[in-house]
Design an enzyme around this catalytic site. Structure first.
Site, PDB file in Angstrom:
ATOM      1  N   HIS A 242       0.778  -1.230  -0.053  1.00  0.00           N
ATOM      2  CA  HIS A 242       0.019   0.037   0.064  1.00  0.00           C
ATOM      3  C   HIS A 242       0.785   1.259   0.005  1.00  0.00           C
ATOM      4  CE1 HIS A 242      -3.556  -2.568   1.361  1.00  0.00           C
ATOM      5  NE2 HIS A 242      -2.854  -2.949   2.258  1.00  0.00           N
TER       6      HIS A 242
HETATM    7  C1  BDR Z   1      -2.977   0.840   5.363  1.00  0.00           C
HETATM    8  O1  BDR Z   1      -3.256   0.373   6.740  1.00  0.00           O
HETATM    9  C2  BDR Z   1      -2.012  -0.166   7.291  1.00  0.00           C
HETATM   10  O2  BDR Z   1      -2.134  -1.372   7.924  1.00  0.00           O
HETATM   11  C3  BDR Z   1      -0.894   0.055   6.057  1.00  0.00           C
HETATM   12  O3  BDR Z   1       0.129   0.355   6.685  1.00  0.00           O
HETATM   13  C4  BDR Z   1      -1.488   0.849   5.117  1.00  0.00           C
HETATM   14  O4  BDR Z   1      -1.097   2.324   5.567  1.00  0.00           O
HETATM   15  C5  BDR Z   1      -3.778  -0.061   4.292  1.00  0.00           C
HETATM   16  O5  BDR Z   1      -4.833  -0.155   4.707  1.00  0.00           O
END
Ligand code: BDR
Ligand code: CA
Length: 312
Positions: A242
């Site tokens: 992500h």
């Molecule tokens: C986001 O939530 C966190 O768990 C990850 O680091 C990312 O920023 C994804 O939904």
């Protein structure tokens, strides 16, 4: 080469860690500091993890600040079920010894934006938006000085990952997200719709592991750990990276495609709190407030990441 000055606001998190390494490996980017927020794990752990990542990258000179330990108005929700107990499970790294910078993360954001010429600093939040919103509340004069905010958060076509309707970063602190989305600062949003397209396939991670450096080894182990959750949940081949999408967009925006649209944050839904209500089809006359990204050249993204990690 124009160097982009950025502040990374983060809650590491394995994918945060990869984003930070990508930024630190890229000469087109000057990271002015890391500001930590509570999110994937509580604040003391996100701070510790940020220091660990800096030391892994050989950047113990980088200022790391502790920020908000809880959302503006809600109780903190964390994601150990994804990231493990430490937030950075996957490889045992030495306890960090570099010092934490003094002062609050929000004050660092404020001071930096007041010091640097207006329109030259980009904020890169890759966790809940609490620190950014706190800085905007404390010092409304800085809002107009921000060049742009490129953030990871939200979802539309993919809907939620922490509730059926909401993505984690926005869900944890929707009031903060609302402040940021209404701020008028140009926004680039990396929602799950795009991050779910940059999957850590075996071949991609093998190419990174083959670099044979400590940073590459860490990335391979972190993603190996982080993957198990998405593989089980989505049946996908790997995990979405992500947060590195934010840095990749700064380096190569041509890898991404999206639309300038209106995005509102749901604050009061019975089932939909924290949802990013994205007017992708432009069915309202609400003014666009974000470039909402939906597509990515995933091979191009991994080629960039691998080439940059080789420099660390
Ligand atoms: C986001 O939530 C966190 O768990 C990850 O680091 C990312 O920023 C994804 O939904
Ligand atoms: Ca994150």
């Amino acid at each position: 080469m124009t160097v982009q000055k950025i502040i990374i606001d983060t809650d590491p998190g394995q994918d945060d860690a990869v984003a930070i390494l990508l930024a630190l490996a890229s000469p087109e980017i000057e990271v002015l500091g890391l500001t930590c927020v509570a999110g994937n794990v509580p604040l003391p752990l996100t701070v510790k993890n940020a220091l660990t990542i800096c030391e892994l990258a050989g950047r113990s000179d980088l200022p790391v600040y502790a920020g908000c330990e809880s959302p503006l108005e809600r109780t903190l929700v964390t994601a150990e079920h994804v990231h493990g107990k430490t937030g950075l499970d996957g490889i045992a790294l030495p306890e960090p010894t570099m010092p934490l910078a003094g002062g609050h993360a929000a004050d660092f954001i404020i001071d930096t934006l007041r010091r640097e010429p207006a329109g030259t600093v980009t904020l890169c939040p890759i966790g809940p938006l609490t620190n950014i919103a706190a800085a905007f509340r404390r010092a409304p004069d800085i809002v107009a000085r921000v060049k742009r905010i490129v953030l990871m958060g939200g979802a539309y076509f993919e809907v939620g990952n922490i509730t059926p309707a909401a993505e984690f970063n926005i869900y944890v602190d929707p009031e903060a997200a609302d402040i940021v989305f209404r701020s008028g600062v140009p926004l680039v949003v990396m929602p799950l719709d795009v991050t779910h397209k940059v999957l850590t396939t075996r071949a991609r991670i093998a190419a990174i592991a083959a670099l044979g450096t400590p940073a590459a080894e860490a990335v391979a182990s972190w993603t190996g750990f982080f993957e198990r959750f998405d593989k089980e949940k989505y049946g996908s081949e790997g995990a979405p990276l992500h947060d590195p999408c934010v840095i990749a967009w700064l380096l190569k925006p041509e890898l991404f495609e999206g639309r300038e649209i209106n995005v509102e944050i749901e604050l009061e839904g019975t089932y939909t709190t924290g949802m990013t209500v994205a007017d992708w089809w432009r069915v309202t006359d609400r003014a666009p407030n974000a470039l909402f990204i939906r597509d990515v050249d995933a091979d191009g993204f991994y080629a960039l990441l691998t080439e940059r990690l080789a420099r660390l």
